[in-house]
Scaffold this active site. Structure first.
Site, PDB file in Angstrom:
ATOM      1  N   HIS A 153     -14.970   3.741 -12.893  1.00 20.61           N
ATOM      2  CA  HIS A 153     -16.234   4.253 -12.359  1.00 20.61           C
ATOM      3  C   HIS A 153     -17.424   3.441 -12.871  1.00 20.61           C
ATOM      4  O   HIS A 153     -18.558   3.906 -12.801  1.00 20.61           O
ATOM      5  CB  HIS A 153     -16.433   5.715 -12.773  1.00 20.61           C
ATOM      6  CG  HIS A 153     -15.282   6.595 -12.445  1.00 20.61           C
ATOM      7  ND1 HIS A 153     -14.813   6.752 -11.159  1.00 20.61           N
ATOM      8  CD2 HIS A 153     -14.485   7.364 -13.226  1.00 20.61           C
ATOM      9  CE1 HIS A 153     -13.777   7.586 -11.167  1.00 20.61           C
ATOM     10  NE2 HIS A 153     -13.553   7.960 -12.404  1.00 20.61           N
ATOM     11  N   HIS A 203     -12.140   9.371  -7.258  1.00 18.09           N
ATOM     12  CA  HIS A 203     -10.843   8.948  -7.786  1.00 18.09           C
ATOM     13  C   HIS A 203      -9.914   8.478  -6.681  1.00 18.09           C
ATOM     14  O   HIS A 203      -8.698   8.523  -6.820  1.00 18.09           O
ATOM     15  CB  HIS A 203     -10.185  10.087  -8.559  1.00 18.09           C
ATOM     16  CG  HIS A 203     -10.975  10.514  -9.738  1.00 18.09           C
ATOM     17  ND1 HIS A 203     -11.952  11.478  -9.661  1.00 18.09           N
ATOM     18  CD2 HIS A 203     -10.973  10.091 -11.020  1.00 18.09           C
ATOM     19  CE1 HIS A 203     -12.490  11.636 -10.848  1.00 18.09           C
ATOM     20  NE2 HIS A 203     -11.929  10.817 -11.687  1.00 18.09           N
TER      21      HIS A 203
END
Ligand SMILES: Nc1ncnc2c1ncn2[C@@H]1O[C@H](COP(=O)(O)OP(=O)(O)O)[C@@H](O)[C@H]1O
Ligand SMILES: Nc1ncnc2c1ncn2[C@@H]1O[C@H](COP(=O)(O)OP(=O)(O)O)[C@@H](O)[C@H]1O
Ligand SMILES: [Mg+2]
Ligand SMILES: [Mg+2]
Ligand SMILES: [Mg+2]
Ligand SMILES: [Mg+2]
Lengths: 332, 207, 332, 207
Positions: free
Chosen positions: C56, C218
Site C-alpha cells: 500500500h 487488497h
C-alpha cells in the site's frame, strides 16, 4: 483502453481543471494553455518556464511554484506545446530580468520553443534556453536527434529555480541549468507499453515475459527488447550505461532519482532504489539526496527510470533551498 | 492557382487528414509516439476554421495564414515544420494568383524552410523524403511543358512513392531516430502526411 | 507477472532496504519489522503507531516523521503485521505518555493489533486504538466484518499526528483520531486487478470493458462489476455513496483525497478530482484542502479511491500543521 | 497423544501447507487477498523450525510453542486465530501426554479461542465451519468407543466435508464478507486449511 476520462478529446482540459481545483497555488489559464503561480512573480526575478507534451504529470505543471518554475505550458498528450503558449506564458511571468526556457531535447519541443523564443525576442523579452538531454539510451550522434531529455528536467528545474528565487541574473540561472544537465544522465526501462487516449490501445505489443530497454517517455519502443530479468540485473545494465558517461565517471556525491513511469507502484521503485544504492556504494559514490516516486511519467506505462546527477556543494545547497510546488515541497 | 482553388486545397487536405488520422497515428505508434494523425487533423481543421472568416487578397496571404494556424495549433515536430513551410510558401509569392512556375517556387520555399529548421536531408526518413521528390516531379513536368494539373498529379505520385521508399530507411531525424535500426521496416508518418497533402493538391487542380 | 523484483520472497526486504537508503529521516529495523523516525521521539510525546500489510506504499512507512507517525509496522504483502512487530515498535517509541495504534478495520489487522495491545499492556505501556473504517462500499452490518479502513487512514494519521506533536495527551490524540474517522468516508473503483508477487497473476479476471465498483485495497473483487463508463458517471456514483452518509450529509468545508491505487497515472487522478470538485460545488460543499496522488495503493492496481472528510476549524488547523515525512511534507 | 506424535503432526501440517499453498492462495484470490497459502506455509514452516531446538516437557508446551510461533510469524486473520487456537489447546492440557478425551478437550479449547477472538459462528464461512464439525465427529467416535486413530480419521473427513460445505455460503466474517453475495460459490480458504490440519492429524495417528 480503460482510463478515468470523459472523452479522449477532453482529457487535457479536464485534467487541467482538476489541477486548478486541487492546487490553489496554481493559476491555470486553459485558453492560453498556461499554468503559472497564483502569486505573481516578483519584479526583477528571472522567470523560469518549461513545458512539453502532457501525459508526464506531475511534469511540468506540478513543478510550478516558489523555488521552481514560474510557468509551464502543457501540450496535447505527448505533443509539444505550440509557440503561442510559451509566448503567453513568457509575457505573463517576465519581470524585466528575462526568461529561461527549460526544453527537453525532442525535435518538437526544440522547434516550438525556438519559435517562441523568436516571438518573445520580437516583443523585447530576453530568453535563454537550457536544453535537457540526459537520456543515455540514445546515442548523441549525427545519426539521431541527440540524447532525449527526461528525468534530469526535474533536477534542472529545481536547481535553476532555486537560483532564480535567490535573485541571480539570466545568464547565471541558465548557466546553472546547463551545468546540472551536463552532470546528469538517465536510463529507462518499460515493463509495458502505454496507451494514449487518442490511440486507445498500447503503443507496442510486448509479450508477457519481455521488457523494453532504453525507452523514452512518449511510449516509443526502446533500443531493444529482452526477457524479463531480476531487478538487480535490469538495474545493473541501466547503471552501467549511466556510469559509463564521462560526466559521471568519478565517484563523489550524487543526487539520484528513481522515477516511476506511471503504472509502477512505489514498492517496486524502492526495490529498484535499493539496487541503485548498492551499485553506487560499490563505486564509492555517495547518495547525497534522492527522490523516489512518480515525477516524469509516461501515461500508464509500467516502468522506471534512473537519473543520476554528480553534485557539488553549490548544487546541493540549491537542491536544499525551499521549494513549494504540488509535486516537490520542502523547507516551506 | 487562385484563391478559391487554394481554399479547396486546404479543405481537401483537412478531409484527407481526418480520413487518414488513424493510419497516420498507427504509423507513428510504430516508430514514434502515436500522435501524428491527431496532430495533423487538429492543425488542418483549425486551418479550415481560420480560413472561414478570412478574406485574403492573395494566395500568398492565404498560405501564410494556414502556416500561422498550423504553428499555433499543432505543436510537436510537425507543427513548426509544416507551419513554417506554408508560411514560407506564402511569403515567397509576389503575385496574388501565381502561375504554375510561381507556385512551384513557393513550394520550394516551403521545403527550404523545413530543411532550414529541421536540418533533414533526403534519406533521413522524414517529410523531406516525400516533399523533395514531389517537387522534382513537379518541376520536370513543367519543364516538359505540362500544366499545373499534370504537374500536381506527378508530384502526388512522386510524394507517395517517396513515402513508401522511407520503409527500408533508418531514421536519422525526429523521434524515430531513437529507435536506431528498429526504425527500419516502417513507413514514416510525416512523409505519409506529405503525400496526402500533394494528393489533395492533385485532386483539386484536376477538374 | 512483470515487476521490478528479485524474487517474490525478497520483495519486502528489498523494498525496505530501498526505503532506508532513500530516506535518512527513517530508521528501518528489518529484524524487528519496524520503520521509525531516525530522530528519537521526544520524552512526554504521545507516540503514534500504525501498520498493516505491505503493498500500500507510501502507507504506512511513508507517513513516518515529524507531525505524523512515530513508527509503522509493515506486514508481508497484503498481510497484517504480527503482534511482535507492534510490540517492538511501541517499546521503541513510547516516551511515558502512551501509544496510539491507528488500525485499519480488517479482521487480521484488528486481531494482531489487539494482541499487541495486550502484550504492551503487560509491559506497562498504555495503548489506545483508533479503528479506521471509512469505506462505504462495505455495509456496516452483522453480515460483514464492518466497513473497511482505507483512505481516511491518511487523514487520521496526519491530524492525530499533528495533535500529538503539539503535546496533547493520549486520550486527546486518540479522540481526535476517532473524530476524523467518523467524519470521513471513502469509495474505490478498480479498472484492473492487481498481482501479488506471491500469487504471480492478477487476483481476478476483468474483461477489457469492465470495471470493479467498491473494491478494497487488497486486490479483492468489489461489490459489483459494470461496464466501463465515463469518469463523470463513475465519480457520480462513488460520490453518491459517500455523500449519502449522515456524517457527510450537510454541506460545509471538506478535505478531499483522490488517491491512485498504484497503476493509475496522475493525469487521470486530476480528471477524477475535477469531477469530484464539480459535484461538491453543486452540493454547496467547499474543498478546504486536498490531496491528489498515490497515498494508499494496492500494488499495481489501476483504479482510484475518493475520500471526503467533513472538517471544522480545528481539524483544518491540525491539517495545516507542519509535517515532514517521505510522502507528506509541508510547513517544514 | 505423545510429544513425538505431536511433533510429527506439526511436521505433517507444514508439509501439507507447502504442498497445498497454491491451492489455498487461489481460493483466497477468489474471495480474499490471495495470501492464505503463503501465510499458512510461512507459519507452519516457522513452527517446525522453532520446534527443532525446543525440547518440551509436555504436549501442552509443544502446542503452546506452536501457537506462539504462528502468532509471531503469520499475521493476517489466520495468524492470531490459528495461533490462539494452538496456544489455548496447549494451555488446556494438564497431563504431559493426554489421552484421546483429554486431547479432544484441548482441541475444543482451541475452537473456543477462535470463536472468542473472531466471533464467528457455524455458517459464517470461516475456519469454524471445518473445525466445529470435526470436533463433533471426533467426540462422536470416542463416545462410540473408538480410539484416537479412528476419531482423528472421522474428524478429518468431517472437516473436509465442512470445508466443502462452505461453497454455497455467503461469508459473514473476515475479508470475504466484503463481497456480499459474490462470496457464494467459493470454498473458504481458512476452512480448507483447517481440513488439512485435521487430515495431517489423522495421517500421523493412523499408523
Ligand atoms: N528534423 C525533421 N525534419 C523533417 N521532418 C521531421 C523532422 N523531425 C521529425 N520530422 C517528421 O515529423 C514526423 C512526426 O511528426 P509528429 O508525430 O506530428 O511530431 P512528434 O514527433 O513531435 O510527435 C516524422 O514522421 C517526420 O516525418
Ligand atoms: N472472524 C473469523 N473467525 C474465524 N475465521 C476467520 C475469521 N475471519 C477470517 N477467518 C478465516 O481466515 C481466512 C483468511 O485467512 P488469511 O487469508 O490468512 O488472512 P487475511 O484475510 O487477513 O488475508 C478466511 O478464509 C477465514 O476462514
Ligand atoms: Mg508527439
Ligand atoms: Mg508523433
Ligand atoms: Mg491478507
Ligand atoms: Mg488472505
Amino acid at each position: 483502453m480503460k482510463k478515468f476520462l470523459n472523452t479522449p478529446e477532453s482529457v487535457l482540459s479536464d485534467a487541467l481543471a482538476g489541477m486548478a481545483a486541487a492546487h490553489p497555488g496554481l493559476h491555470v489559464d486553459q485558453n492560453a494553455g498556461v499554468i503559472r503561480r497564483a502569486e505573481e512573480t516578483r519584479v526583477g526575478k528571472v522567470a523560469l518556464l518549461s513545458g512539453g507534451g502532457s501525459g508526464h504529470e506531475p511534469l511540468h505543471g506540478g513543478f510550478v511554484g516558489t523555488g521552481m518554475l514560474d510557468a509551464a505550458c502543457p501540450g496535447e498528450v505527448f505533443t509539444s506545446p505550440v509557440p503561442d503558449q510559451m509566448l503567453a506564458a513568457a509575457k505573463a511571468v517576465e519581470r524585466g530580468s528575462g526568461v529561461v526556457f527549460v526544453v527537453k531535447n525532442y525535435t518538437g519541443d526544440v522547434l516550438n520553443f525556438q519559435m517562441a523564443a523568436e516571438l518573445a525576442a520580437d516583443e523585447g523579452i530576453e530568453v535563454q534556453t537550457v536544453l535537457v538531454d540526459d537520456d543515455v539510451a540514445v546515442q548523441d550522434s549525427t545519426w539521431t536527434a541527440g540524447r532525449r531529455g527526461t528525468g534530469a528536467t526535474v533536477f534542472v528545474e529545481k536547481i535553476a529555480g532555486a537560483l532564480a528565487e535567490q535573485g541571480a541574473d539570466l545568464a547565471a540561472v541558465a548557466g546553472i541549468g546547463r551545468r546540472v544537465n551536463e552532470a546528469s544522465r538517465s536510463f529507462a526501462v518499460a515493463l509495458t507499453a502505454c496507451t494514449t487516449p487518442a490511440n486507445g490501445k498500447p503503443g507496442f505489443d510486448l509479450p508477457d515475459d519481455e521488457i523494453e530497454i532504453g525507452v523514452g517517455i512518449h511510449g516509443e519502443p526502446g533500443r531493444h527488447r529482452q526477457k524479463l530479468a531480476p531487478a538487480r540485473e535490469i538495474v545493473a545494465s541501466a547503471m552501467d550505461a549511466i556510469l559509463a558517461e564521462p560526466a559521471l565517471a568519478d565517484a563523489g556525491q550524487v543526487i539520484v532519482m528513481v522515477n516511476g513511469l506511471g503504472g509502477t507502484p512505489l514498492m517496486e521503485l524502492y526495490v529498484v532504489f535499493h539496487e541503485v544504492a548498492a551499485l553506487l556504494a560499490d563505486k564509492g559514490a555517495a547518495i547525497a539526496r534522492s527522490l523516489v516516486g512518480n515525477y516524469v511519467t509516461s501515461l500508464d506505462m509500467a516502468g522506471a527510470s534512473i537519473t543520476v546527477c554528480r553534485a557539488d556543494a553549490e548544487l546541493l545547497s540549491l537542491w536544499d533551498a525551499p521549494v513549494n510546488t504540488p509535486a516537490l515541497r520542502w523547507g516551506l | 492557382m487562385d484563391i478559391a482553388l487554394t481554399r479547396q486545397w486546404v479543405q481537401a487536405v483537412a478531409e484527407a487528414m481526418d480520413e487518414h488520422k488513424d493510419r497516420l497515428t498507427q504509423l507513428d505508434a510504430a516508430i514514434g509516439d502515436a500522435d501524428h494523425g491527431a496532430n495533423m487533423n487538429r492543425g488542418f481543421s483549425a486551418a479550415v476554421t481560420a480560413l472561414d472568416t478570412f478574406e485574403p487578397e492573395s494566395v500568398g496571404q492565404l498560405l501564410t495564414k494556414v502556416g500561422n494556424t498550423l504553428i499555433s495549433s499543432i505543436g510537436g515536430a510537425s507543427g513548426p515544420l509544416y507551419g513554417s513551410a506554408f508560411r514560407a510558401a506564402g511569403k515567397a509569392l509576389t503575385t496574388p494568383e501565381p502561375d504554375a512556375a510561381e507556385f512551384l517556387a513557393a513550394l520550394r520555399a516551403g521545403l527550404a524552410a523545413i530543411q532550414a529548421m529541421g536540418a533533414a536531408v533526403l534519406g533521413d526518413k522524414t517529410i523531406v523524403d516525400a516533399y523533395a521528390p514531389a517537387l522534382d516531379a513537379f518541376a520536370e513536368e513543367l519543364g516538359a511543358g505540362g500544366d499545373l494539373a499534370h504537374a500536381a498529379a506527378r508530384a502526388a505520385k512522386a510524394a507517395d512513392d517517396g513515402a513508401h521508399a522511407t520503409i527500408p530507411l533508418q531514421a536519422r531525424k525526429g523521434r524515430a531516430s531513437y529507435l536506431g535500426p528498429r526504425s527500419i521496416g516502417h513507413q514514416d508518418p510525416g512523409a505519409t502526411s506529405t503525400a496526402l497533402i500533394f494528393e489533395a493538391l492533385a485532386k483539386v487542380v484536376n477538374p
